[in-house]
Design a protein around this motif. Structure first.
Motif, mmCIF file in Angstrom:
data_model
loop_
_atom_site.group_PDB
_atom_site.id
_atom_site.type_symbol
_atom_site.label_atom_id
_atom_site.label_comp_id
_atom_site.label_asym_id
_atom_site.label_seq_id
_atom_site.Cartn_x
_atom_site.Cartn_y
_atom_site.Cartn_z
ATOM 1 N N ALA A 21 0.782 -1.197 -0.051
ATOM 2 C CA ALA A 21 -0.071 0.032 -0.212
ATOM 3 C C ALA A 21 1.149 1.353 0.146
ATOM 4 O O ALA A 21 1.904 1.334 0.848
ATOM 5 C CB ALA A 21 -1.016 0.064 1.280
ATOM 6 N N THR A 22 0.613 2.349 -0.752
ATOM 7 C CA THR A 22 1.413 3.524 -0.795
ATOM 8 C C THR A 22 0.299 4.673 -0.604
ATOM 9 O O THR A 22 -0.659 4.825 -1.212
ATOM 10 C CB THR A 22 1.787 3.814 -2.305
ATOM 11 O OG1 THR A 22 2.622 2.451 -2.547
ATOM 12 C CG2 THR A 22 2.931 4.920 -2.363
ATOM 13 N N ASN A 23 0.925 5.525 0.452
ATOM 14 C CA ASN A 23 -0.057 6.765 0.657
ATOM 15 C C ASN A 23 0.473 7.925 -0.300
ATOM 16 O O ASN A 23 1.514 7.863 -1.051
ATOM 17 C CB ASN A 23 -0.158 7.210 2.064
ATOM 18 C CG ASN A 23 1.287 7.732 2.313
ATOM 19 O OD1 ASN A 23 2.188 7.925 1.923
ATOM 20 N ND2 ASN A 23 1.694 7.422 3.798
ATOM 21 N N THR A 24 -0.406 9.162 -0.347
ATOM 22 C CA THR A 24 0.118 10.169 -1.203
ATOM 23 C C THR A 24 1.404 10.758 -0.905
ATOM 24 O O THR A 24 1.859 11.363 -1.869
ATOM 25 C CB THR A 24 -1.184 11.127 -1.398
ATOM 26 O OG1 THR A 24 -1.175 11.655 -0.119
ATOM 27 C CG2 THR A 24 -2.449 10.676 -2.087
ATOM 28 N N ARG A 25 1.712 10.556 0.138
ATOM 29 C CA ARG A 25 3.236 11.197 0.478
ATOM 30 C C ARG A 25 4.364 10.069 0.182
ATOM 31 O O ARG A 25 5.459 10.539 0.483
ATOM 32 C CB ARG A 25 3.028 11.398 2.047
ATOM 33 C CG ARG A 25 2.251 12.673 2.500
ATOM 34 C CD ARG A 25 2.064 12.654 3.987
ATOM 35 N NE ARG A 25 1.714 11.448 4.421
ATOM 36 C CZ ARG A 25 0.556 10.859 4.808
ATOM 37 N NH1 ARG A 25 -0.436 11.241 4.178
ATOM 38 N NH2 ARG A 25 0.499 9.580 5.393
ATOM 39 N N GLY A 26 4.099 9.140 -0.355
ATOM 40 C CA GLY A 26 4.930 8.201 -0.682
ATOM 41 C C GLY A 26 5.412 7.121 0.236
ATOM 42 O O GLY A 26 6.386 6.197 0.166
ATOM 43 N N GLY A 27 4.765 7.088 1.461
ATOM 44 C CA GLY A 27 4.801 5.897 2.267
ATOM 45 C C GLY A 27 4.502 4.637 1.896
ATOM 46 O O GLY A 27 3.313 4.712 1.200
ATOM 47 N N THR A 28 5.059 3.628 2.402
ATOM 48 C CA THR A 28 4.624 2.334 1.952
ATOM 49 C C THR A 28 4.489 1.225 3.000
ATOM 50 O O THR A 28 5.140 1.526 4.055
ATOM 51 C CB THR A 28 5.483 1.619 0.911
ATOM 52 O OG1 THR A 28 6.803 1.412 1.670
ATOM 53 C CG2 THR A 28 5.598 2.440 -0.474
ATOM 54 N N ILE A 29 3.602 0.418 3.092
ATOM 55 C CA ILE A 29 3.488 -0.853 3.865
ATOM 56 C C ILE A 29 3.276 -2.071 3.201
ATOM 57 O O ILE A 29 2.269 -2.039 2.460
ATOM 58 C CB ILE A 29 2.633 -0.589 4.884
ATOM 59 C CG1 ILE A 29 2.737 -1.640 6.247
ATOM 60 C CG2 ILE A 29 1.233 -0.430 4.377
ATOM 61 C CD1 ILE A 29 1.872 -1.128 7.494
ATOM 62 N N ASP A 30 3.791 -2.926 3.482
ATOM 63 C CA ASP A 30 3.604 -4.164 2.880
ATOM 64 C C ASP A 30 2.906 -5.199 3.541
ATOM 65 O O ASP A 30 2.895 -5.164 4.827
ATOM 66 C CB ASP A 30 5.087 -4.977 2.506
ATOM 67 C CG ASP A 30 6.017 -4.170 1.601
ATOM 68 O OD1 ASP A 30 5.392 -3.806 0.735
ATOM 69 O OD2 ASP A 30 7.193 -4.369 2.018
ATOM 70 N N PHE A 31 1.964 -5.884 3.203
ATOM 71 C CA PHE A 31 1.050 -6.712 3.740
ATOM 72 C C PHE A 31 0.763 -8.053 3.044
ATOM 73 O O PHE A 31 1.198 -8.128 1.605
ATOM 74 C CB PHE A 31 -0.162 -6.107 4.203
ATOM 75 C CG PHE A 31 -1.039 -5.471 3.050
ATOM 76 C CD1 PHE A 31 -2.243 -6.342 2.810
ATOM 77 C CD2 PHE A 31 -0.633 -4.281 2.570
ATOM 78 C CE1 PHE A 31 -3.016 -5.775 1.909
ATOM 79 C CE2 PHE A 31 -1.691 -3.884 1.427
ATOM 80 C CZ PHE A 31 -2.537 -4.561 1.176
ATOM 81 N N GLY A 32 -0.019 -9.047 3.351
ATOM 82 C CA GLY A 32 0.037 -10.268 2.856
ATOM 83 C C GLY A 32 -1.347 -11.120 3.238
ATOM 84 O O GLY A 32 -1.943 -10.571 4.458
#
Length: 144
Positions: A21-32
């Motif tokens: 997942a990527t937010n509009t500020r460029g932060g990411t979080i991986d999930f599964g």
């Protein structure tokens, strides 16, 4: 709605059962999906984390005006069920374990803690308020 009311994330498939997942500020979080024993958060765990994180942030702002906590842990639990309504979570519970140092500042923080938790739950936390009040979710397919 105000001009700044829209929140947006994009979710990209990165491998079978894995997403970013990527937010509009460029932060990411991986999930599964936890298939294959991966350690990534599942979408349900992210929901629990969002509930806990939202209310933790509210309580943190209110209490740390008075004292920095010695310990601050929020545990969120719930039961995943599958019934005539489909898959869903029930019995969601948020439990705070917060300690403050001895002294006047710690006493003020301890005194405000119950109200901060209540106000977050009843008014401030967008995540838990959305879950509790319910809101329609639409799913569409964009034309290729």
């Amino acid at each position: 709605m105000s001009e700044n009311s829209l929140r947006l994330v994009t979710v990209d498939r990165t491998a079978p059962g894995r997403f970013t997942a990527t937010n509009t500020r460029g932060g990411t979080i991986d999930f599964g999906t936890a298939v294959g024993g991966g350690t990534e958060f599942t979408p349900v765990e992210l929901l629990l984390a969002a509930i806990g994180g939202c209310t933790a942030a509210d309580v943190d702002v209110a209490t740390t005006r008075h004292a920095e906590p010695d310990g601050f842990t929020v545990t969120v639990t719930g039961n995943k069920v599958s019934d005539e309504l489909g898959n869903r979570m029930t019995d969601l519970a948020v439990t705070f374990a917060v300690t403050f140092p001895e002294g006047e500042a710690g006493d003020r923080a301890r005194a405000i803690l119950p109200r901060a938790v209540t106000v977050s739950h009843d008014r401030l936390c967008t995540v838990s308020r959305t879950v509790e009040t319910g809101t329609p979710v639409t799913a569409t397919i964009k034309d290729a």
